[in-house]
Design a protein around this motif. Structure first.
Motif, PDB file in Angstrom:
ATOM      1  N   GLN B  97      60.191  54.619  -9.902  1.00  0.00           N
ATOM      2  CA  GLN B  97      60.778  54.813 -10.063  1.00  0.00           C
ATOM      3  C   GLN B  97      62.038  54.292 -11.326  1.00  0.00           C
ATOM      4  O   GLN B  97      63.008  53.977 -11.594  1.00  0.00           O
ATOM      5  CB  GLN B  97      60.830  56.488  -9.414  1.00  0.00           C
ATOM      6  CG  GLN B  97      60.866  57.290  -9.435  1.00  0.00           C
ATOM      7  CD  GLN B  97      60.816  57.887  -8.389  1.00  0.00           C
ATOM      8  OE1 GLN B  97      62.235  59.344  -8.092  1.00  0.00           O
ATOM      9  NE2 GLN B  97      60.208  58.579  -7.239  1.00  0.00           N
ATOM     10  N   GLY B  98      62.096  53.440  -9.430  1.00  0.00           N
ATOM     11  CA  GLY B  98      63.767  53.197  -9.818  1.00  0.00           C
ATOM     12  C   GLY B  98      63.937  51.967 -11.181  1.00  0.00           C
ATOM     13  O   GLY B  98      65.304  52.425 -11.647  1.00  0.00           O
ATOM     14  N   GLY B  99      63.730  50.909 -11.810  1.00  0.00           N
ATOM     15  CA  GLY B  99      63.249  50.847 -12.985  1.00  0.00           C
ATOM     16  C   GLY B  99      63.473  51.832 -14.344  1.00  0.00           C
ATOM     17  O   GLY B  99      64.345  51.320 -14.923  1.00  0.00           O
ATOM     18  N   SER B 100      62.250  52.393 -13.786  1.00  0.00           N
ATOM     19  CA  SER B 100      62.636  53.661 -15.002  1.00  0.00           C
ATOM     20  C   SER B 100      64.156  54.121 -15.255  1.00  0.00           C
ATOM     21  O   SER B 100      64.185  55.030 -16.191  1.00  0.00           O
ATOM     22  CB  SER B 100      61.018  54.774 -14.682  1.00  0.00           C
ATOM     23  OG  SER B 100      60.524  53.780 -14.153  1.00  0.00           O
ATOM     24  N   PHE B 101      64.626  54.533 -14.850  1.00  0.00           N
ATOM     25  CA  PHE B 101      65.687  55.132 -14.584  1.00  0.00           C
ATOM     26  C   PHE B 101      66.990  53.966 -14.216  1.00  0.00           C
ATOM     27  O   PHE B 101      68.268  54.313 -14.656  1.00  0.00           O
ATOM     28  CB  PHE B 101      66.193  55.599 -13.122  1.00  0.00           C
ATOM     29  CG  PHE B 101      64.874  57.037 -13.738  1.00  0.00           C
ATOM     30  CD1 PHE B 101      65.268  58.215 -14.117  1.00  0.00           C
ATOM     31  CD2 PHE B 101      63.638  57.420 -12.803  1.00  0.00           C
ATOM     32  CE1 PHE B 101      64.924  59.483 -14.452  1.00  0.00           C
ATOM     33  CE2 PHE B 101      63.254  58.393 -12.841  1.00  0.00           C
ATOM     34  CZ  PHE B 101      63.249  59.640 -12.860  1.00  0.00           C
ATOM     35  N   GLY B 102      66.688  52.927 -14.692  1.00  0.00           N
ATOM     36  CA  GLY B 102      67.369  51.911 -14.844  1.00  0.00           C
ATOM     37  C   GLY B 102      67.820  50.828 -13.532  1.00  0.00           C
ATOM     38  O   GLY B 102      69.021  49.987 -13.425  1.00  0.00           O
ATOM     39  N   PHE B 103      67.828  51.509 -12.498  1.00  0.00           N
ATOM     40  CA  PHE B 103      67.488  50.747 -11.419  1.00  0.00           C
ATOM     41  C   PHE B 103      67.000  49.142 -10.395  1.00  0.00           C
ATOM     42  O   PHE B 103      65.701  49.672  -9.996  1.00  0.00           O
ATOM     43  CB  PHE B 103      67.672  51.887 -10.254  1.00  0.00           C
ATOM     44  CG  PHE B 103      69.281  52.379 -10.150  1.00  0.00           C
ATOM     45  CD1 PHE B 103      70.205  52.655  -9.144  1.00  0.00           C
ATOM     46  CD2 PHE B 103      69.134  53.800 -11.408  1.00  0.00           C
ATOM     47  CE1 PHE B 103      71.331  52.590  -9.853  1.00  0.00           C
ATOM     48  CE2 PHE B 103      70.649  54.114 -11.054  1.00  0.00           C
ATOM     49  CZ  PHE B 103      72.011  53.688 -10.611  1.00  0.00           C
TER      50      PHE B 103
END
Lengths: 197, 176
Positions: B97-103
């Motif tokens: 999830q993290g990178g998918s939302f820019g994190f």
């Protein structure tokens, strides 16, 4: 039947209307489902159904004629790999030919090979982006894979290139060389795409 | 939706290939006016970015859940297989999830934690359990402080410490 290759001809930039396609998202994480749904709606999808695991998805497919499935790997009780195998080879599968995009955080080559050999059409490595999902959908539309049935496999041709290869089947020859998960470096989305070229 | 074809593919040099077919999306479903193009993709990415505040809320729930799993691991290390699996599952979700939302730093730390757990083959020692805790704390701080920038000094320092510490347990970490 007109194929998409014929439809798209030689145009360099093709634009599609996705509102008549049925998408089924299969992921046990509701946040990822929300993200995928947002992306699909924003690019024009209108018909997007969700399922929380493979078993739920098989039930949904009985009543929802999905055109593309976007499926996570890591789910329970029925994970993505088992789900793909049941769609491809299950006796009561509603559509064994349905294009499947597998989402995977397991970006190691041995795991990508496992998913490919289960019968997925495309891979999307996490973290996902709108651009990457768009590219995978375009690939399914523009470059559909012929399906193969052998004694041990049913699914999309595991490579797109036409190669006149006469030697020993490489998958059999390399069977004992496949490393165990966690023992090799991660692969990039480009590595995955190259594998399928 | 499907049609049988007889063209050659690179899989058909073998005796056991008995059938070929091609799957298509119905052409009538997509061959109309434009909605999906590269310009729209930029717009979509903007919509995803606007979900960042919701993401932080969801991810902090994940932190709460992974802490509960961690406490079980700490209190009952003899059940380490089951408890590590519970921590792994949430870390794996956070990684995706993290990178998918820019994190992207959450994805990176989640990935380290998954690889670390994969490398654990016996009942974890107190040091190993503490190292798991360090990953969870690092993710919690990044989310609490809403630090999206992977080049943030604190993020760089935390990731560097984790990476250096983990290399003794996960030798190939430096190559991933």
């Amino acid at each position: 039947m007109t194929t998409h290759s014929e439809i798209i001809g030689n145009k360099s930039m093709i634009e599609y209307n996705l509102e008549r396609l049925n998408f089924l998202i299969v992921d046990d994480n509701k946040h990822m489902r929300a993200l995928l749904k947002t992306i699909l709606y924003t690019v024009g999808g209108k018909s997007v159904h969700e399922a929380s695991d493979g078993a739920d998805a098989l039930k949904e497919l009985k009543v929802f004629p999905a055109d593309i499935i976007i499926c996570d790997w890591n789910m329970s009780p029925l994970d993505g790999i088992e789900f793909v195998k049941l769609v491809r080879t299950g006796k009561d599968s509603p559509n064994p030919f349905i294009p499947i995009i597998m989402l995977t955080g397991y970006a190691e080559m041995c795991q990508v090979l496992e998913a490919r050999d289960a019968g997925v059409n495309e891979f999307l490595a996490k973290p996902i982006s709108a651009h990457a999902l768009h590219a995978r959908i375009r690939s399914i539309i523009e470059r559909p894979r012929p399906f193969i049935r052998t004694k041990t496999f049913f699914g999309p041709d595991r490579r797109r290139k036409q190669i006149d290869y006469k030697g020993v089947e490489k998958r059999k020859a390399n069977l004992n060389m496949i490393p165990i998960p966690g023992s090799e470096p991660k692969v990039s989305q480009k590595d995955i795409d190259d594998l399928l070229e | 939706m499907t049609e049988n074809i007889n063209t050659s593919t690179n899989e058909d040099n073998h005796d056991d290939v008995v059938d070929l077919a091609v799957s298509d999306i119905p052409s009538s479903a997509i061959a109309s006016s434009s909605t999906i193009d590269s310009g729209n993709i930029e717009k979509v990415q903007g919509v995803i970015d606007s979900l960042a505040s919701s993401y932080i809320e969801w991810a902090l729930d994940d932190i709460k859940n992974i802490e509960e799993a961690y406490i079980l691991l700490e209190q009952t290390p003899e059940n380490y297989t089951e408890n590590l699996q519970a921590v792994f599952k949430i870390a794996h979700d956070m990684k995706g999830q993290g990178g998918s939302f820019g994190f992207y730093s959450i994805s990176e730390i989640g990935d380290y934690l998954c690889r670390f757990i994969n490398a654990i083959e016996s009942q974890p020692t107190a040091n190993i359990i503490a190292l798991i805790r360090l990953h969870i704390e690092a993710m919690r701080i990044i989310l609490k402080e809403k630090i999206k920038d992977s080049q943030n000094d604190m993020v760089i320092t935390v990731i560097s410490i984790l990476k250096n510490t983990l290399q003794q347990y996960v030798p190939d970490l430096i190559n991933v």
